[in-house]
Design an enzyme around this catalytic site. Structure first.
Site, PDB file in Angstrom:
ATOM      1  N   GLY A   1       0.825  -1.215   0.000  1.00 22.88           N
ATOM      2  CA  GLY A   1       0.000   0.000   0.000  1.00 22.88           C
ATOM      3  C   GLY A   1       0.851   1.253   0.000  1.00 22.88           C
TER       4      GLY A   1
ATOM      5  N   ARG B   1       3.800   6.165   1.737  1.00 23.02           N
ATOM      6  CA  ARG B   1       4.219   7.574   1.773  1.00 23.02           C
ATOM      7  C   ARG B   1       3.631   8.313   0.573  1.00 23.02           C
ATOM      8  NH1 ARG B   1      10.197   7.743  -0.838  1.00 23.02           N
ATOM      9  NH2 ARG B   1       9.977   5.839  -1.990  1.00 23.02           N
TER      10      ARG B   1
ATOM     11  N   LYS C   1       3.672  12.569  -2.781  1.00 19.76           N
ATOM     12  CA  LYS C   1       4.591  11.535  -2.275  1.00 19.76           C
ATOM     13  C   LYS C   1       5.453  12.165  -1.201  1.00 19.76           C
ATOM     14  CE  LYS C   1       7.148   8.121  -4.569  1.00 19.76           C
ATOM     15  NZ  LYS C   1       7.941   7.667  -5.733  1.00 19.76           N
TER      16      LYS C   1
ATOM     17  N   ASP D   1       8.232   6.614   7.997  1.00 19.52           N
ATOM     18  CA  ASP D   1       7.831   7.970   8.373  1.00 19.52           C
ATOM     19  C   ASP D   1       6.916   8.638   7.334  1.00 19.52           C
ATOM     20  OD1 ASP D   1       9.581   8.385   6.336  1.00 19.52           O
ATOM     21  OD2 ASP D   1      11.037   9.564   7.491  1.00 19.52           O
TER      22      ASP D   1
ATOM     23  N   ARG E   1      -1.541  -1.135 -10.197  1.00 22.77           N
ATOM     24  CA  ARG E   1      -0.345  -1.938 -10.452  1.00 22.77           C
ATOM     25  C   ARG E   1      -0.729  -3.406 -10.498  1.00 22.77           C
ATOM     26  NH1 ARG E   1       3.016   1.313  -6.671  1.00 22.77           N
ATOM     27  NH2 ARG E   1       1.723   3.153  -6.477  1.00 22.77           N
TER      28      ARG E   1
ATOM     29  N   ASP F   1       4.630  -4.531  -7.460  1.00 20.00           N
ATOM     30  CA  ASP F   1       3.956  -3.312  -6.998  1.00 20.00           C
ATOM     31  C   ASP F   1       4.481  -2.079  -7.729  1.00 20.00           C
ATOM     32  OD1 ASP F   1       6.180  -4.280  -5.250  1.00 20.00           O
ATOM     33  OD2 ASP F   1       6.077  -2.247  -4.483  1.00 20.00           O
TER      34      ASP F   1
ATOM     35  N   ASP G   1       7.849   4.687 -10.353  1.00 23.85           N
ATOM     36  CA  ASP G   1       8.741   4.466  -9.207  1.00 23.85           C
ATOM     37  C   ASP G   1      10.207   4.465  -9.612  1.00 23.85           C
ATOM     38  OD1 ASP G   1       6.829   4.605  -7.373  1.00 23.85           O
ATOM     39  OD2 ASP G   1       7.215   2.670  -6.436  1.00 23.85           O
TER      40      ASP G   1
HETATM   41  P1  AMP Z   1       9.042   1.630  -3.078  1.00 20.19           P
HETATM   42  O1  AMP Z   1      10.357   0.981  -2.862  1.00 20.19           O
HETATM   43  O2  AMP Z   1       9.097   3.115  -3.103  1.00 20.19           O
HETATM   44  O3  AMP Z   1       8.293   1.038  -4.228  1.00 20.19           O
HETATM   45  O4  AMP Z   1       8.197   1.300  -1.763  1.00 20.19           O
HETATM   46  C1  AMP Z   1       7.870   0.010  -1.327  1.00 20.19           C
HETATM   47  C2  AMP Z   1       6.848   0.109  -0.225  1.00 20.19           C
HETATM   48  O5  AMP Z   1       7.411   0.750   0.922  1.00 20.19           O
HETATM   49  C3  AMP Z   1       5.615   0.907  -0.578  1.00 20.19           C
HETATM   50  O6  AMP Z   1       4.513   0.307   0.059  1.00 20.19           O
HETATM   51  C4  AMP Z   1       5.914   2.262  -0.007  1.00 20.19           C
HETATM   52  O7  AMP Z   1       4.750   3.004   0.231  1.00 20.19           O
HETATM   53  C5  AMP Z   1       6.634   1.901   1.273  1.00 20.19           C
HETATM   54  N1  AMP Z   1       7.527   2.977   1.723  1.00 20.19           N
HETATM   55  C6  AMP Z   1       8.656   3.388   1.129  1.00 20.19           C
HETATM   56  N2  AMP Z   1       9.209   4.405   1.807  1.00 20.19           N
HETATM   57  C7  AMP Z   1       8.420   4.664   2.871  1.00 20.19           C
HETATM   58  C8  AMP Z   1       8.458   5.605   3.949  1.00 20.19           C
HETATM   59  N3  AMP Z   1       9.437   6.502   4.067  1.00 20.19           N
HETATM   60  N4  AMP Z   1       7.461   5.555   4.855  1.00 20.19           N
HETATM   61  C9  AMP Z   1       6.476   4.660   4.743  1.00 20.19           C
HETATM   62  N5  AMP Z   1       6.386   3.755   3.755  1.00 20.19           N
HETATM   63  C10 AMP Z   1       7.344   3.748   2.825  1.00 20.19           C
HETATM   64 MG    MG Z   2       6.659   1.371  -5.188  1.00 18.95          MG
END
Ligand code: AMP
Ligand code: MG
Length: 518
Positions: free
Chosen positions: A93, A96, A116, A128, A186, A258, A268
């Site tokens: 989900g 952020r 974001k 965070d 996705r 995802d 992403d």
């Molecule tokens: P990503 O690597 O950006 O595709 O993120 C993978 C998952 O980690 C997704 O569900 C993001 O929403 C979550 N995520 C990444 N960075 C953060 C963050 N700083 N705080 C909370 N969730 C995060």
């Molecule tokens: Mg992602």
């Protein structure tokens, strides 16, 4: 549909909400201390009809920082699952990210507007919910460059410094990024539907996807089996997307399910980067230790991700899936056969696109399998001799007209890139012979090559430079310079800056690692 007060033009909708709150959670952005502009994409804002008052104004700053929720927004975090490096995580989900609204443009096309890094959501899993400035600048530069390169991608609407620090390995300035996408659905959205809601939820999501992205399916000859047509269409879009990546030397870096957009956009940009010297096994991402998402693996990985999508659709695929009389086992067998066929066709289509792409890059019209050896030999030469991918194809076009090279290098353009010039010259001879078969004049061939071979790509060391200046000195000059220069990637480099940006990194300038930076 909501019409904003400021102008009758900006229209938003929230169509995803009709699917029910199974697919999202309401969540509000968390205000930041001291928002400051990094960048605002006015032309995109105009395309979306965002009112002037909400663009690069004080009001806009508050909105795009997440400090003020405009009345057209209903912020929500979307739910999805995903295979991360082949491991299934049933609930990821938007941890952020917040979907603010879908903007509706003049053609009735809907665009997700998403913040974001605007603070935690119900899916933050201890994170965070924030973004560091580095990944924000990288995503801004790369996604806008991809768009300029003509490659389907999410777009950058705004970036705002938060005036707060985020803590990763150490403290880094934070930022909020606004992303625009044809949608944020996705492969992982379908996985989530199946895992947590079962086939009914998958069907609802599939129906929504068809009506939002691929309405032609309802009218086509495949209408009898729309879910098979959906799988097929998503597969075609993925094949096309990945082949665009191969054309310009792009490595996505985290092709988890995802991060695989259903509508076929690059999404992403975590550790994404472009190759300098050609190496099919190249990996930038610090976490991709086994090279799962290496440059030349990308078509196979997209296929793997499509297989995960197919799995979610299986119960809908058999032609008589709704007939209760047909035994389930027979339906399942038929569905698997149909899905397998789509995946096989994906591979064939990828192969065709690769030939067409490489053909175009080499100026060969109507390339066939017989040209494959010539193409592969060129790539092998680049690999063996550590030749810069972008420069090699750019200079190859110059071979057809040596007079146009004045600004960017010595005469006999391409050969100077190879240490073993003899090997190149032998290949070149065969290439020129092949071009003669098409009977086009050199000028036409050169012009066609220029359309697919960029001179300027967002080279990793330049992106890193811009990020470093912003992180360490709060200096955004380089970021803005690069953003602008990368808007016309296929043009002959002319200005001092363009000629500088055409250059490959020197050995000590090369940046070989990138980080997700979450
Ligand atoms: P990503 O690597 O950006 O595709 O993120 C993978 C998952 O980690 C997704 O569900 C993001 O929403 C979550 N995520 C990444 N960075 C953060 C963050 N700083 N705080 C909370 N969730 C995060
Ligand atoms: Mg992602």
């Amino acid at each position: 549909m909501h019409r904003s007060k400021h102008t009758s033009e900006f229209q938003t909708t929230h169509s995803l909400r009709a699917l029910g709150d199974f697919f999202y959670r309401d969540a509000l952005p968390t205000a930041v201390k001291n928002p400051q502009w990094i960048a605002f994409n006015q032309s995109l804002a105009e395309q979306l009809n965002i009112s002037a008052a909400e663009q690069d104004t004080d009001e806009g700053l508050a909105i795009w920082a997440g400090n003020q929720v405009p009345e057209w927004a209903k912020p929500a975090a979307l739910a999805y699952a995903g295979h991360q490096f082949a491991n299934l995580v049933p609930q990821l989900g938007d941890g952020r990210a917040l979907l603010m609204a879908e903007a509706v443009d003049h053609h009735d096309k809907r665009w997700d507007i998403q913040l974001k890094g605007a603070g935690p959501t119900p899916f933050s899993r201890g994170g965070d919910g924030r973004s560091a400035i580095g990944p924000v600048l990288r995503e801004y530069l790369l996604s806008e460059s991809m768009h300029a390169l003509g490659i389907p991608t999410t777009r950058a609407l705004a970036a705002v410094a938060s005036g707060e620090m985020v803590y990763r390995d150490g403290g880094i300035p934070g930022a909020v990024f606004t992303r625009v996408a044809s949608s944020h659905l996705r492969v992982g959205s379908f996985q989530y539907a199946l895992l947590h809601g079962g086939h009914e939820k998958v069907k609802a999501l599939a129906d929504y996807t068809i009506s939002r992205h691929f309405p032609h399916i309802k009218k086509s000859s495949n209408a009898g089996n729309p879910y098979l047509a959906l799988l097929n269409t998503v597969a075609e879009h993925q094949a096309e997307l990945v082949n665009c990546w191969l054309r310009v030397g792009f490595i996505h870096g985290v092709m988890n399910t995802d991060n695989t957009s259903i509508c076929g956009e690059t999404i992403d940009y975590g550790p994404a980067a472009f190759i300098d010297t050609y190496n099919p096994n190249k990996v930038f991402s610090s976490i991709d230790r086994r090279g799962r998402y290496a440059f030349s693996q990308q078509p196979e990985i997209a296929k793997w991700n499509l297989a995960r999508l197919a799995e979610t659709l299986l119960p809908l695929l058999a032609a008589d899936a709704s007939h209760h009389e047909t035994p389930k086992a027979t339906q399942k067998e038929e569905a698997i056969e149909l899905a397998t066929r789509v995946l096989d066709e994906y591979s064939e289509y990828c192969e065709q696109l690769w030939l067409a792409n490489m053909g175009a890059k080499l100026g060969i019209q109507h390339a066939t399998k017989n040209d494959k050896a010539l193409m592969q030999e060129f790539l092998d030469l680049l690999h063996q001799q550590n030749v810069d991918f972008t420069q090699a194809f750019w200079q190859l076009a110059n071979e057809l007209n040596c007079t146009q090279t004045a600004n960017i290098g010595p005469q006999s353009p391409a050969s100077s890139l190879f240490h073993d010039r003899q090997a190149f010259s032998e290949w070149r001879q065969r290439w020129l012979e092949r071009l003669i078969e098409n009977e086009n004049n050199a000028e036409q061939v050169q012009a066609s090559m220029r359309k697919v071979n960029p001179a300027l790509i967002p080279r990793n060391h330049r992106v890193a430079e811009a990020i470093q200046a912003a992180e360490e000195d709060g200096d955004l000059t380089r970021f803005h310079e690069l953003l602008e220069a990368w808007q016309e990637p296929y043009k002959m480099p002319n200005s001092e800056l363009e000629i500088e940006l055409y250059q490959a990194p020197k050995v000590d300038e090369e940046v070989t690692r990138t980080f997700c930076g979450t």
